[in-house]
Design a protein around this motif. Structure first.
Motif, PDB file in Angstrom:
ATOM      1  N   VAL A 125       0.857  -1.178   0.000  1.00  0.00           N
ATOM      2  CA  VAL A 125       0.000   0.000   0.000  1.00  0.00           C
ATOM      3  C   VAL A 125       0.895   1.230   0.000  1.00  0.00           C
ATOM      4  O   VAL A 125       1.763   1.372   0.860  1.00  0.00           O
ATOM      5  CB  VAL A 125      -0.928   0.026   1.233  1.00  0.00           C
ATOM      6  N   ASP A 126       0.668   2.092  -0.975  1.00  0.00           N
ATOM      7  CA  ASP A 126       1.442   3.324  -1.075  1.00  0.00           C
ATOM      8  C   ASP A 126       0.469   4.499  -1.194  1.00  0.00           C
ATOM      9  O   ASP A 126      -0.031   4.786  -2.281  1.00  0.00           O
ATOM     10  CB  ASP A 126       2.368   3.267  -2.278  1.00  0.00           C
ATOM     11  N   LYS A 127       0.155   5.088  -0.046  1.00  0.00           N
ATOM     12  CA  LYS A 127      -0.705   6.276   0.018  1.00  0.00           C
ATOM     13  C   LYS A 127      -2.031   6.087  -0.722  1.00  0.00           C
ATOM     14  O   LYS A 127      -2.403   6.886  -1.568  1.00  0.00           O
ATOM     15  CB  LYS A 127       0.054   7.488  -0.494  1.00  0.00           C
ATOM     16  N   GLY A 128      -2.717   4.999  -0.401  1.00  0.00           N
ATOM     17  CA  GLY A 128      -4.051   4.761  -0.949  1.00  0.00           C
ATOM     18  C   GLY A 128      -4.116   3.833  -2.143  1.00  0.00           C
ATOM     19  O   GLY A 128      -5.191   3.426  -2.549  1.00  0.00           O
ATOM     20  N   THR A 129      -2.988   3.511  -2.739  1.00  0.00           N
ATOM     21  CA  THR A 129      -2.961   2.601  -3.878  1.00  0.00           C
ATOM     22  C   THR A 129      -2.347   1.279  -3.436  1.00  0.00           C
ATOM     23  O   THR A 129      -1.267   1.266  -2.842  1.00  0.00           O
ATOM     24  CB  THR A 129      -2.136   3.192  -5.037  1.00  0.00           C
ATOM     25  N   ALA A 130      -3.042   0.179  -3.722  1.00  0.00           N
ATOM     26  CA  ALA A 130      -2.555  -1.141  -3.316  1.00  0.00           C
ATOM     27  C   ALA A 130      -2.192  -1.987  -4.529  1.00  0.00           C
ATOM     28  O   ALA A 130      -2.868  -1.948  -5.556  1.00  0.00           O
ATOM     29  CB  ALA A 130      -3.617  -1.860  -2.493  1.00  0.00           C
ATOM     30  N   ARG A 131      -1.110  -2.740  -4.385  1.00  0.00           N
ATOM     31  CA  ARG A 131      -0.709  -3.748  -5.371  1.00  0.00           C
ATOM     32  C   ARG A 131      -0.563  -5.057  -4.620  1.00  0.00           C
ATOM     33  O   ARG A 131      -0.069  -5.076  -3.491  1.00  0.00           O
ATOM     34  CB  ARG A 131       0.614  -3.367  -6.033  1.00  0.00           C
ATOM     35  N   ILE A 132      -0.987  -6.145  -5.235  1.00  0.00           N
ATOM     36  CA  ILE A 132      -0.934  -7.454  -4.597  1.00  0.00           C
ATOM     37  C   ILE A 132      -0.010  -8.359  -5.397  1.00  0.00           C
ATOM     38  O   ILE A 132      -0.184  -8.518  -6.615  1.00  0.00           O
ATOM     39  CB  ILE A 132      -2.339  -8.071  -4.476  1.00  0.00           C
ATOM     40  N   PHE A 133       0.960  -8.948  -4.689  1.00  0.00           N
ATOM     41  CA  PHE A 133       1.938  -9.841  -5.313  1.00  0.00           C
ATOM     42  C   PHE A 133       1.795 -11.249  -4.752  1.00  0.00           C
ATOM     43  O   PHE A 133       1.512 -11.435  -3.564  1.00  0.00           O
ATOM     44  CB  PHE A 133       3.371  -9.360  -5.018  1.00  0.00           C
ATOM     45  N   THR A 134       2.020 -12.247  -5.596  1.00  0.00           N
ATOM     46  CA  THR A 134       2.082 -13.634  -5.137  1.00  0.00           C
ATOM     47  C   THR A 134       3.411 -13.858  -4.444  1.00  0.00           C
ATOM     48  O   THR A 134       4.304 -12.998  -4.490  1.00  0.00           O
ATOM     49  CB  THR A 134       1.973 -14.618  -6.314  1.00  0.00           C
ATOM     50  N   ARG A 135       3.586 -15.027  -3.846  1.00  0.00           N
ATOM     51  CA  ARG A 135       4.842 -15.305  -3.145  1.00  0.00           C
ATOM     52  C   ARG A 135       6.041 -15.367  -4.091  1.00  0.00           C
ATOM     53  O   ARG A 135       7.176 -15.275  -3.668  1.00  0.00           O
ATOM     54  CB  ARG A 135       4.742 -16.584  -2.325  1.00  0.00           C
ATOM     55  N   ASN A 136       5.770 -15.513  -5.392  1.00  0.00           N
ATOM     56  CA  ASN A 136       6.839 -15.519  -6.389  1.00  0.00           C
ATOM     57  C   ASN A 136       7.016 -14.170  -7.077  1.00  0.00           C
ATOM     58  O   ASN A 136       7.771 -14.055  -8.031  1.00  0.00           O
ATOM     59  CB  ASN A 136       6.577 -16.606  -7.431  1.00  0.00           C
ATOM     60  N   GLY A 137       6.302 -13.150  -6.608  1.00  0.00           N
ATOM     61  CA  GLY A 137       6.487 -11.804  -7.126  1.00  0.00           C
ATOM     62  C   GLY A 137       5.616 -11.424  -8.306  1.00  0.00           C
ATOM     63  O   GLY A 137       5.818 -10.359  -8.893  1.00  0.00           O
ATOM     64  N   HIS A 138       4.638 -12.267  -8.672  1.00  0.00           N
ATOM     65  CA  HIS A 138       3.741 -11.925  -9.772  1.00  0.00           C
ATOM     66  C   HIS A 138       2.698 -10.916  -9.287  1.00  0.00           C
ATOM     67  O   HIS A 138       2.135 -11.069  -8.208  1.00  0.00           O
ATOM     68  CB  HIS A 138       3.047 -13.174 -10.317  1.00  0.00           C
ATOM     69  N   ASP A 139       2.430  -9.907 -10.085  1.00  0.00           N
ATOM     70  CA  ASP A 139       1.441  -8.887  -9.723  1.00  0.00           C
ATOM     71  C   ASP A 139       0.047  -9.414 -10.037  1.00  0.00           C
ATOM     72  O   ASP A 139      -0.324  -9.564 -11.197  1.00  0.00           O
ATOM     73  CB  ASP A 139       1.720  -7.601 -10.496  1.00  0.00           C
ATOM     74  N   TRP A 140      -0.721  -9.708  -8.996  1.00  0.00           N
ATOM     75  CA  TRP A 140      -2.085 -10.233  -9.137  1.00  0.00           C
ATOM     76  C   TRP A 140      -3.111  -9.219  -8.646  1.00  0.00           C
ATOM     77  O   TRP A 140      -4.198  -9.585  -8.212  1.00  0.00           O
ATOM     78  CB  TRP A 140      -2.227 -11.553  -8.384  1.00  0.00           C
ATOM     79  N   THR A 141      -2.800  -7.951  -8.758  1.00  0.00           N
ATOM     80  CA  THR A 141      -3.721  -6.912  -8.312  1.00  0.00           C
ATOM     81  C   THR A 141      -5.065  -7.030  -9.026  1.00  0.00           C
ATOM     82  O   THR A 141      -6.120  -6.907  -8.398  1.00  0.00           O
ATOM     83  CB  THR A 141      -3.114  -5.516  -8.534  1.00  0.00           C
TER      84      THR A 141
END
Length: 143
Positions: free
Chosen positions: A37-53
């Motif tokens: 979370v960066d000032k209201g924006t969220a990104r979701i990563f898997t345990r292997n670093g894939h962006d699954w936002t």
């Protein structure tokens, strides 16, 4: 804000360690994730670093915190009181997120979570195991 951080993963052992220096947690059967979370924006990563936002957009949309925070957790589907990985995979394959929950692994504040609620209410923060760290969806002014 740092990028993806490789998580510590469990190692299979015959016996769990004992002693006051060890913290044990429940094993959830889901996808290990990091929510950045960066000032209201969220990104979701898997345990292997894939962006699954995009795959977990309902969860990402619930993290409206003004802080810069990284949560280490698990995304699960709970069925009959237990996590069910097969149902999680099936829901994701159908593009469904209404039964998906996210759990933060936080030994200081306890386990907190958000759960996709009825479509008209959206995601809801669940109370923590300590009962003092739950929020309404959209975060709170305390962050």
């Amino acid at each position: 804000m740092p990028g993806f951080i490789k998580p510590q993963l469990a190692i299979l052992k015959d016996k769990a360690p004992s002693g006051a220096q060890w913290i044990h947690e429940i094993k959830f059967d889901g996808y290990r994730t990091q929510v950045h979370v960066d000032k209201g924006t969220a990104r979701i990563f898997t345990r292997n670093g894939h962006d699954w936002t995009r795959r977990f957009s309902a969860i990402a949309g619930s993290f409206k915190l003004r802080s810069q925070t990284i949560f280490d957790g698990e995304v699960v589907v709970i069925h009959e009181g237990r996590t069910n990985f097969s149902e999680l995979q099936a829901d994701l394959a159908k593009g469904r997120q209404d039964c998906v929950s996210a759990w933060n692994k936080d030994p200081v504040f306890g386990v907190i979570g958000i759960q996709s609620g009825p479509r008209d209410k959206g995601p809801q923060w669940l109370p923590s195991s300590h009962g003092s760290r739950g929020w309404d969806a959209g975060g709170g002014d305390d962050w």
